[in-house]
Design an enzyme around this catalytic site. Structure first.
Site, PDB file in Angstrom:
ATOM      1  N   PHE A 171       3.513   6.447  -8.033  1.00 43.21           N
ATOM      2  CA  PHE A 171       3.672   6.523  -6.577  1.00 43.21           C
ATOM      3  C   PHE A 171       5.131   6.943  -6.310  1.00 43.21           C
ATOM      4  O   PHE A 171       6.055   6.381  -6.889  1.00 43.21           O
ATOM      5  CB  PHE A 171       3.406   5.146  -5.970  1.00 43.21           C
ATOM      6  CG  PHE A 171       2.962   5.181  -4.538  1.00 43.21           C
ATOM      7  CD1 PHE A 171       1.637   4.980  -4.202  1.00 43.21           C
ATOM      8  CD2 PHE A 171       3.872   5.409  -3.520  1.00 43.21           C
ATOM      9  CE1 PHE A 171       1.221   4.992  -2.878  1.00 43.21           C
ATOM     10  CE2 PHE A 171       3.472   5.431  -2.200  1.00 43.21           C
ATOM     11  CZ  PHE A 171       2.148   5.215  -1.865  1.00 43.21           C
TER      12      PHE A 171
ATOM     13  N   GLU B 153       1.869  -2.599  -9.698  1.00 47.26           N
ATOM     14  CA  GLU B 153       1.376  -2.783 -11.068  1.00 47.26           C
ATOM     15  C   GLU B 153       2.509  -2.979 -12.083  1.00 47.26           C
ATOM     16  O   GLU B 153       2.237  -3.258 -13.263  1.00 47.26           O
ATOM     17  CB  GLU B 153       0.533  -1.574 -11.483  1.00 47.26           C
ATOM     18  CG  GLU B 153      -0.857  -1.535 -10.859  1.00 47.26           C
ATOM     19  CD  GLU B 153      -0.888  -1.125  -9.394  1.00 47.26           C
ATOM     20  OE1 GLU B 153      -0.021  -0.329  -8.974  1.00 47.26           O
ATOM     21  OE2 GLU B 153      -1.767  -1.616  -8.655  1.00 47.26           O
TER      22      GLU B 153
ATOM     23  N   THR C 286       4.009   3.757   4.083  1.00 52.16           N
ATOM     24  CA  THR C 286       2.881   2.822   4.048  1.00 52.16           C
ATOM     25  C   THR C 286       2.938   1.732   5.101  1.00 52.16           C
ATOM     26  O   THR C 286       4.012   1.429   5.631  1.00 52.16           O
ATOM     27  CB  THR C 286       2.853   2.105   2.682  1.00 52.16           C
ATOM     28  OG1 THR C 286       1.747   1.220   2.673  1.00 52.16           O
ATOM     29  CG2 THR C 286       4.095   1.320   2.427  1.00 52.16           C
TER      30      THR C 286
ATOM     31  N   HIS D 124       1.868  -1.268   4.095  1.00 53.83           N
ATOM     32  CA  HIS D 124       2.049  -2.525   3.354  1.00 53.83           C
ATOM     33  C   HIS D 124       3.321  -2.519   2.504  1.00 53.83           C
ATOM     34  O   HIS D 124       3.382  -3.107   1.436  1.00 53.83           O
ATOM     35  CB  HIS D 124       0.804  -2.908   2.557  1.00 53.83           C
ATOM     36  CG  HIS D 124       0.339  -1.926   1.545  1.00 53.83           C
ATOM     37  ND1 HIS D 124      -0.115  -0.664   1.839  1.00 53.83           N
ATOM     38  CD2 HIS D 124       0.244  -2.030   0.212  1.00 53.83           C
ATOM     39  CE1 HIS D 124      -0.468  -0.046   0.729  1.00 53.83           C
ATOM     40  NE2 HIS D 124      -0.246  -0.848  -0.272  1.00 53.83           N
TER      41      HIS D 124
END
Ligand code: INI
Length: 158
Positions: free
Chosen positions: A23, A59, A87, A89
Protein backbone atom coordinates in the site's frame (compact mmCIF):
# COMPACT_ATOMS: atom_id res chain seq x y z
CA UNK A 1 34.51 5.59 35.57
CA UNK A 2 30.83 4.93 34.85
CA UNK A 3 30.21 1.91 32.65
CA UNK A 4 28.45 2.72 29.39
CA UNK A 5 26.93 0.35 26.85
CA UNK A 6 25.99 1.29 23.30
CA UNK A 7 25.68 -0.23 19.86
CA UNK A 8 28.10 0.46 17.02
CA UNK A 9 26.97 1.46 13.56
CA UNK A 10 28.66 -1.50 11.93
CA UNK A 11 27.20 -4.61 10.33
CA UNK A 12 29.27 -7.76 10.52
CA UNK A 13 27.20 -10.67 9.28
CA UNK A 14 23.93 -9.84 11.03
CA UNK A 15 20.75 -10.64 9.11
CA UNK A 16 18.00 -8.10 8.62
CA UNK A 17 14.41 -8.50 7.46
CA UNK A 18 12.66 -5.49 5.96
CA UNK A 19 8.88 -5.87 6.27
CA UNK A 20 7.35 -3.45 3.77
CA UNK A 21 3.79 -2.69 2.74
CA UNK A 22 2.63 -2.62 -0.88
CA UNK A 23 0.00 0.00 0.00
CA UNK A 24 1.53 3.34 -1.06
CA UNK A 25 4.30 1.35 -2.77
CA UNK A 26 5.47 4.53 -4.51
CA UNK A 27 6.61 5.68 -1.05
CA UNK A 28 7.53 2.37 0.57
CA UNK A 29 9.85 1.35 -2.27
CA UNK A 30 11.84 4.53 -1.51
CA UNK A 31 11.97 3.53 2.15
CA UNK A 32 13.30 0.11 1.14
CA UNK A 33 15.93 1.79 -1.05
CA UNK A 34 16.99 4.01 1.86
CA UNK A 35 17.14 1.14 4.35
CA UNK A 36 19.07 -1.10 1.95
CA UNK A 37 21.51 1.69 1.12
CA UNK A 38 22.15 2.27 4.83
CA UNK A 39 22.71 -1.44 5.58
CA UNK A 40 25.07 -1.92 2.64
CA UNK A 41 27.02 1.23 3.46
CA UNK A 42 27.52 0.02 7.01
CA UNK A 43 28.93 -3.35 6.00
CA UNK A 44 25.98 -5.61 5.20
CA UNK A 45 25.95 -7.83 2.14
CA UNK A 46 22.89 -8.36 -0.04
CA UNK A 47 22.74 -11.98 1.17
CA UNK A 48 21.97 -10.73 4.67
CA UNK A 49 19.01 -8.55 3.67
CA UNK A 50 15.54 -9.96 2.97
CA UNK A 51 12.59 -7.84 1.90
CA UNK A 52 9.18 -9.28 2.86
CA UNK A 53 6.19 -7.59 1.23
CA UNK A 54 2.83 -7.39 3.00
CA UNK A 55 -0.41 -5.90 1.63
CA UNK A 56 -0.63 -2.91 3.96
CA UNK A 57 0.69 -1.47 7.20
CA UNK A 58 -1.97 -3.37 9.14
CA UNK A 59 -0.25 -6.65 8.23
CA UNK A 60 3.25 -5.52 9.28
CA UNK A 61 3.07 -6.60 12.96
CA UNK A 62 1.83 -10.17 12.39
CA UNK A 63 4.41 -10.88 9.72
CA UNK A 64 7.15 -9.28 11.81
CA UNK A 65 6.17 -11.55 14.70
CA UNK A 66 6.46 -14.63 12.45
CA UNK A 67 9.85 -13.53 11.15
CA UNK A 68 11.12 -12.76 14.64
CA UNK A 69 10.02 -16.20 15.85
CA UNK A 70 11.80 -17.91 12.94
CA UNK A 71 15.22 -17.26 14.42
CA UNK A 72 16.47 -16.36 10.93
CA UNK A 73 17.04 -12.66 11.61
CA UNK A 74 18.90 -10.45 14.05
CA UNK A 75 16.77 -7.38 13.43
CA UNK A 76 13.44 -6.49 11.82
CA UNK A 77 12.84 -3.17 10.09
CA UNK A 78 9.18 -2.26 9.53
CA UNK A 79 8.53 0.05 6.59
CA UNK A 80 5.17 1.48 5.61
CA UNK A 81 3.28 4.64 4.77
CA UNK A 82 -0.08 5.42 6.30
CA UNK A 83 -1.50 8.56 4.72
CA UNK A 84 -4.62 10.23 6.08
CA UNK A 85 -5.74 11.45 2.68
CA UNK A 86 -5.95 7.92 1.26
CA UNK A 87 -8.54 6.45 3.57
CA UNK A 88 -11.36 6.67 6.03
CA UNK A 89 -9.63 4.32 8.47
CA UNK A 90 -6.30 6.11 8.78
CA UNK A 91 -6.60 6.34 12.56
CA UNK A 92 -7.21 2.63 13.04
CA UNK A 93 -4.39 1.56 10.70
CA UNK A 94 -1.88 4.10 12.11
CA UNK A 95 -2.71 3.24 15.70
CA UNK A 96 -2.66 -0.55 15.27
CA UNK A 97 0.58 -0.67 13.30
CA UNK A 98 2.28 1.49 15.93
CA UNK A 99 1.02 -0.59 18.83
CA UNK A 100 1.60 -3.86 16.99
CA UNK A 101 5.21 -3.13 16.07
CA UNK A 102 5.94 -2.01 19.63
CA UNK A 103 4.41 -5.20 20.96
CA UNK A 104 6.48 -7.44 18.68
CA UNK A 105 9.56 -5.59 19.87
CA UNK A 106 8.62 -6.09 23.51
CA UNK A 107 7.72 -9.76 23.21
CA UNK A 108 10.07 -11.21 20.59
CA UNK A 109 13.44 -10.39 22.11
CA UNK A 110 14.64 -8.89 18.83
CA UNK A 111 15.05 -5.26 17.84
CA UNK A 112 11.95 -4.38 15.80
CA UNK A 113 12.28 -0.92 14.32
CA UNK A 114 9.40 1.40 13.46
CA UNK A 115 10.01 2.88 10.03
CA UNK A 116 6.36 3.51 9.24
CA UNK A 117 5.42 6.99 8.06
CA UNK A 118 2.17 8.37 9.44
CA UNK A 119 1.34 11.49 7.46
CA UNK A 120 -1.57 13.80 6.77
CA UNK A 121 -0.71 14.24 3.10
CA UNK A 122 1.13 12.47 0.31
CA UNK A 123 3.45 15.48 0.11
CA UNK A 124 4.58 14.90 3.69
CA UNK A 125 5.21 11.25 2.88
CA UNK A 126 7.33 12.19 -0.14
CA UNK A 127 9.33 14.62 2.02
CA UNK A 128 10.16 11.78 4.43
CA UNK A 129 10.92 9.18 1.78
CA UNK A 130 14.10 10.63 0.36
CA UNK A 131 13.53 14.32 -0.26
CA UNK A 132 13.41 17.36 2.06
CA UNK A 133 13.16 15.52 5.36
CA UNK A 134 15.60 12.72 4.55
CA UNK A 135 14.66 9.08 4.21
CA UNK A 136 12.85 7.34 7.08
CA UNK A 137 13.99 3.96 5.71
CA UNK A 138 17.64 4.98 6.01
CA UNK A 139 17.09 6.24 9.57
CA UNK A 140 15.20 3.10 10.55
CA UNK A 141 18.03 0.91 9.26
CA UNK A 142 20.57 3.00 11.19
CA UNK A 143 18.56 2.42 14.37
CA UNK A 144 18.34 -1.29 13.57
CA UNK A 145 22.13 -1.60 13.23
CA UNK A 146 22.69 0.23 16.49
CA UNK A 147 20.07 -1.85 18.31
CA UNK A 148 21.32 -5.20 16.98
CA UNK A 149 24.80 -4.39 18.25
CA UNK A 150 23.40 -3.10 21.54
CA UNK A 151 21.31 -6.25 22.10
CA UNK A 152 24.44 -8.37 21.67
CA UNK A 153 26.02 -6.52 24.59
CA UNK A 154 23.10 -6.30 27.01
CA UNK A 155 23.11 -8.60 30.05
CA UNK A 156 21.28 -11.88 29.32
CA UNK A 157 18.04 -12.45 31.23
CA UNK A 158 18.28 -14.98 34.09
N1 INI B 1 -2.39 0.57 4.47
C1 INI B 1 -1.26 1.30 4.44
O1 INI B 1 -0.16 0.74 4.51
N2 INI B 1 -1.32 2.65 4.34
C2 INI B 1 -2.52 3.31 4.27
O2 INI B 1 -2.52 4.56 4.15
C3 INI B 1 -3.70 2.56 4.30
N3 INI B 1 -4.96 3.20 4.18
O3 INI B 1 -4.96 4.42 4.04
O4 INI B 1 -6.00 2.59 4.21
C4 INI B 1 -3.62 1.15 4.40
N4 INI B 1 -4.72 0.40 4.42
C5 INI B 1 -4.70 -1.03 4.22
C6 INI B 1 -4.46 -1.81 5.49
O5 INI B 1 -3.14 -1.63 5.94
C7 INI B 1 -4.69 -3.32 5.28
O6 INI B 1 -3.77 -3.80 4.34
C8 INI B 1 -6.10 -3.64 4.80
O7 INI B 1 -7.07 -3.07 5.64
C9 INI B 1 -6.30 -5.18 4.79
O8 INI B 1 -6.16 -5.73 6.10
Amino acid sequence: MVKQIGGELLVSGQRFALVASRFNEFITSRLIDGATDCLLRHGATEDNITVVWVPGAWEIPVVSARLAASGSYDGIICLGAVIRGSTGHYDQVASEVSKGVARVGLTSGLPVIFGVLTCDTIEQAIERAGTKAGNMGFKAAQSAIEMVNLYAKLPKSK
